[in-house]
Design an enzyme around this catalytic site. Structure first.
Site, PDB file in Angstrom:
ATOM      1  N   TYR A 119     -13.086  -2.895  10.934  1.00 17.52           N
ATOM      2  CA  TYR A 119     -11.734  -2.470  10.755  1.00 17.52           C
ATOM      3  C   TYR A 119     -11.523  -3.188  12.309  1.00 17.52           C
ATOM      4  O   TYR A 119     -10.309  -3.365  12.348  1.00 17.52           O
ATOM      5  CB  TYR A 119     -11.827  -0.998  11.017  1.00 17.52           C
ATOM      6  N   GLY A 164       0.522  -0.973  -0.321  1.00 15.98           N
ATOM      7  CA  GLY A 164       0.343   0.378  -0.373  1.00 15.98           C
ATOM      8  C   GLY A 164       0.496   1.268  -0.342  1.00 15.98           C
ATOM      9  O   GLY A 164       0.557   2.874   1.015  1.00 15.98           O
ATOM     10  N   ALA A 168     -11.857  -5.045  14.064  1.00 21.84           N
ATOM     11  CA  ALA A 168     -11.591  -6.499  14.174  1.00 21.84           C
ATOM     12  C   ALA A 168     -10.250  -7.071  13.688  1.00 21.84           C
ATOM     13  O   ALA A 168      -9.342  -8.417  14.329  1.00 21.84           O
ATOM     14  CB  ALA A 168     -12.563  -7.783  14.199  1.00 21.84           C
ATOM     15  N   ILE A 180      -4.268   9.765  11.247  1.00 20.31           N
ATOM     16  CA  ILE A 180      -3.460  10.229  10.828  1.00 20.31           C
ATOM     17  C   ILE A 180      -4.029  10.954   9.580  1.00 20.31           C
ATOM     18  O   ILE A 180      -5.049  10.691   8.866  1.00 20.31           O
ATOM     19  CB  ILE A 180      -2.177   9.324  10.460  1.00 20.31           C
ATOM     20  N   SER A 190       1.310   3.186  -2.503  1.00 18.13           N
ATOM     21  CA  SER A 190       0.676   4.256  -2.962  1.00 18.13           C
ATOM     22  C   SER A 190       0.234   5.492  -2.759  1.00 18.13           C
ATOM     23  O   SER A 190       0.148   6.462  -3.693  1.00 18.13           O
ATOM     24  CB  SER A 190      -0.472   3.560  -4.386  1.00 18.13           C
ATOM     25  N   ASN A 212       1.573  -2.322   5.528  1.00 14.58           N
ATOM     26  CA  ASN A 212       0.680  -1.443   5.238  1.00 14.58           C
ATOM     27  C   ASN A 212      -0.880  -0.848   4.218  1.00 14.58           C
ATOM     28  O   ASN A 212      -1.936  -0.793   5.329  1.00 14.58           O
ATOM     29  CB  ASN A 212       1.546  -0.569   4.937  1.00 14.58           C
TER      30      ASN A 212
HETATM   31  P1  NAP Z   1      -5.121   5.378   2.719  1.00 15.77           P
HETATM   32  O1  NAP Z   1      -4.861   6.549   2.706  1.00 15.77           O
HETATM   33  O2  NAP Z   1      -6.846   4.557   1.983  1.00 15.77           O
HETATM   34  O3  NAP Z   1      -4.108   3.989   1.624  1.00 15.77           O
HETATM   35  C1  NAP Z   1      -4.493   3.108   1.528  1.00 15.77           C
HETATM   36  C2  NAP Z   1      -3.471   2.117   0.858  1.00 15.77           C
HETATM   37  O4  NAP Z   1      -3.248   0.700   1.082  1.00 15.77           O
HETATM   38  C3  NAP Z   1      -3.644   2.327  -0.727  1.00 15.77           C
HETATM   39  O5  NAP Z   1      -2.002   2.675  -0.749  1.00 15.77           O
HETATM   40  C4  NAP Z   1      -4.008   1.634  -1.240  1.00 15.77           C
HETATM   41  O6  NAP Z   1      -3.841   1.188  -2.711  1.00 15.77           O
HETATM   42  C5  NAP Z   1      -3.419   0.201  -0.477  1.00 15.77           C
HETATM   43  N1  NAP Z   1      -4.546  -0.819  -0.378  1.00 15.77           N
HETATM   44  C6  NAP Z   1      -5.959  -1.484  -0.368  1.00 15.77           C
HETATM   45  N2  NAP Z   1      -6.115  -2.226  -0.086  1.00 15.77           N
HETATM   46  C7  NAP Z   1      -4.740  -3.335  -1.001  1.00 15.77           C
HETATM   47  C8  NAP Z   1      -4.806  -4.044  -0.932  1.00 15.77           C
HETATM   48  N3  NAP Z   1      -5.784  -5.406  -1.163  1.00 15.77           N
HETATM   49  N4  NAP Z   1      -3.935  -4.681  -1.290  1.00 15.77           N
HETATM   50  C9  NAP Z   1      -2.309  -4.103  -1.765  1.00 15.77           C
HETATM   51  N5  NAP Z   1      -2.956  -2.611  -1.419  1.00 15.77           N
HETATM   52  C10 NAP Z   1      -4.091  -2.150  -0.860  1.00 15.77           C
HETATM   53  O7  NAP Z   1      -4.412   4.920   4.241  1.00 15.77           O
HETATM   54  P2  NAP Z   1      -3.597   5.346   5.029  1.00 15.77           P
HETATM   55  O8  NAP Z   1      -4.803   6.031   6.231  1.00 15.77           O
HETATM   56  O9  NAP Z   1      -2.745   5.079   4.034  1.00 15.77           O
HETATM   57  O10 NAP Z   1      -3.699   3.695   6.028  1.00 15.77           O
HETATM   58  C11 NAP Z   1      -2.660   3.338   5.725  1.00 15.77           C
HETATM   59  C12 NAP Z   1      -2.525   1.801   6.487  1.00 15.77           C
HETATM   60  O11 NAP Z   1      -2.408   2.465   8.066  1.00 15.77           O
HETATM   61  C13 NAP Z   1      -3.792   1.611   6.587  1.00 15.77           C
HETATM   62  O12 NAP Z   1      -4.176  -0.002   7.102  1.00 15.77           O
HETATM   63  C14 NAP Z   1      -5.021   1.506   7.655  1.00 15.77           C
HETATM   64  O13 NAP Z   1      -5.821   1.008   8.327  1.00 15.77           O
HETATM   65  C15 NAP Z   1      -3.527   2.315   8.220  1.00 15.77           C
HETATM   66  N6  NAP Z   1      -4.678   3.225   9.552  1.00 15.77           N
HETATM   67  C16 NAP Z   1      -4.521   4.601   9.534  1.00 15.77           C
HETATM   68  C17 NAP Z   1      -5.316   5.291   9.900  1.00 15.77           C
HETATM   69  C18 NAP Z   1      -5.260   6.877   9.624  1.00 15.77           C
HETATM   70  O14 NAP Z   1      -5.965   7.712  11.060  1.00 15.77           O
HETATM   71  N7  NAP Z   1      -4.939   7.126   8.360  1.00 15.77           N
HETATM   72  C19 NAP Z   1      -5.267   5.275  11.135  1.00 15.77           C
HETATM   73  C20 NAP Z   1      -4.213   4.537  11.783  1.00 15.77           C
HETATM   74  C21 NAP Z   1      -4.509   3.055  10.692  1.00 15.77           C
HETATM   75  P3  NAP Z   1      -4.641   1.901  -3.816  1.00 15.77           P
HETATM   76  O15 NAP Z   1      -4.699   2.819  -3.161  1.00 15.77           O
HETATM   77  O16 NAP Z   1      -3.039   0.722  -5.041  1.00 15.77           O
HETATM   78  O17 NAP Z   1      -5.505   0.962  -4.226  1.00 15.77           O
END
Ligand code: NAP
Length: 246
Positions: free
Chosen positions: A154, A11, A156, A187, A13, A89
């Protein structure tokens, strides 16, 4: 610091994955940048990373697909001949109250977040076990620690990642592999920008540091956990949340 090492970031990108990959590249690590749909984002990151003098390769693949993650790890080994760091991630959310949550809403979030993490570790650990070293970091969430209304799927998945992290930290430690989890709070990424203003205001109120986190705040902890300085740290869940959960 990481010159000559090889990392996979799933992830990568956009958002947190992007920031983690960029930081690892700044430290000298070569990279496999995994993405699922956002090819342009991954290509842009790869271009930036290559301009920094380290190598990066894209790998399109859905982490919930066991065979695709096997191909990703095989591609990494074929390209670089080693694998030192795995950052799990990639993640999705699909928030709704239980009453509206369909079976497929639950399954998709669990397959991407929890099974996806298992899939990547399953294949990557084979190389790390032979090398007798490796750092695995799984991105969980504070929601996995305390739960949240409308996020039962989420929460879980993220709580499952914590159990997976601790069990595998115990299993893999004798071969020099560390496994840790990071639990971010709120974030600023695409994932959180879709939240209604009212909920964002309420969340800000609950954050002692009175600000939302940046992707770099998570990436900075990753830098530490993959460094020599964190050699004696495994099986831990570390919050990056401005004090939201303590
Ligand atoms: P985001 O901006 O939505 O980015 C998610 C990334 O995961 C994208 O690059 C997406 O790729 C990739 N992805 C999704 N499904 C995928 C799959 N099946 N296979 C491969 N890649 C996949 O989210 P983010 O906020 O950066 O979150 C990143 C991580 O941090 C996640 O695990 C999220 O649960 C965790 N997190 C985030 C927060 C927050 O506040 N933002 C808080 C706690 C935890 P594509 O776009 O190319 O599909």
């Amino acid at each position: 610091m990481l010159k000559g090492k090889v990392a996979i970031v799933t992830g990568a990108s956009r958002g947190i994955g992007w920031a983690i990959a960029l930081n690892l590249a700044k430290s000298g690590s070569n990279l496999i940048l995994n993405y699922n749909h956002n090819e342009s984002g991954a290509k842009e990151l790869s271009r930036i990373i290559e301009s920094m003098g380290v190598k990066s390769h894209l790998f399109q693949g859905d982490v919930s697909d066991f065979a695709q993650t096997e191909k990703m790890v095989a591609y990494t080994f074929k390209t670089f001949g080693r694998l030192d760091i795995l950052i799990n991630n990639a993640g999705i959310n699909n928030d709704k109250l239980l009453i509206r949550m369909k079976e497929e809403d639950f399954d998709r979030v669990l397959s991407t977040n929890l099974k996806g993490t298992f899939n990547c570790i399953k294949h990557a650990s084979k190389i790390m076990l032979k090398q007798r070293h490796g750092n695995i970091i799984n991105i969980s969430s504070v929601v996995g620690l305390v739960g949240n209304i409308g996020q039962s799927n989420y929460a879980a998945s993220k709580a499952g990642i914590i159990g997976l992290t601790k069990s595998l930290a115990k299993e893999l430690a004798p071969r020099g592999i560390t496994v840790n989890a990071i639990a971010p709070g709120f974030i600023k990424t695409v994932m959180t920008e879709k939240l209604p203003d009212k909920i964002r205001e309420k969340m800000l109120d609950d954050i002692p540091l009175k600000k939302f986190g940046e992707p770099e705040d998570v990436a900075n902890l990753v830098d530490f956990l993959v460094s020599e300085k964190a050699n004696y740290i495994t099986g831990q869940v570390i919050n990056v949340d401005g004090g939201m959960v303590m």
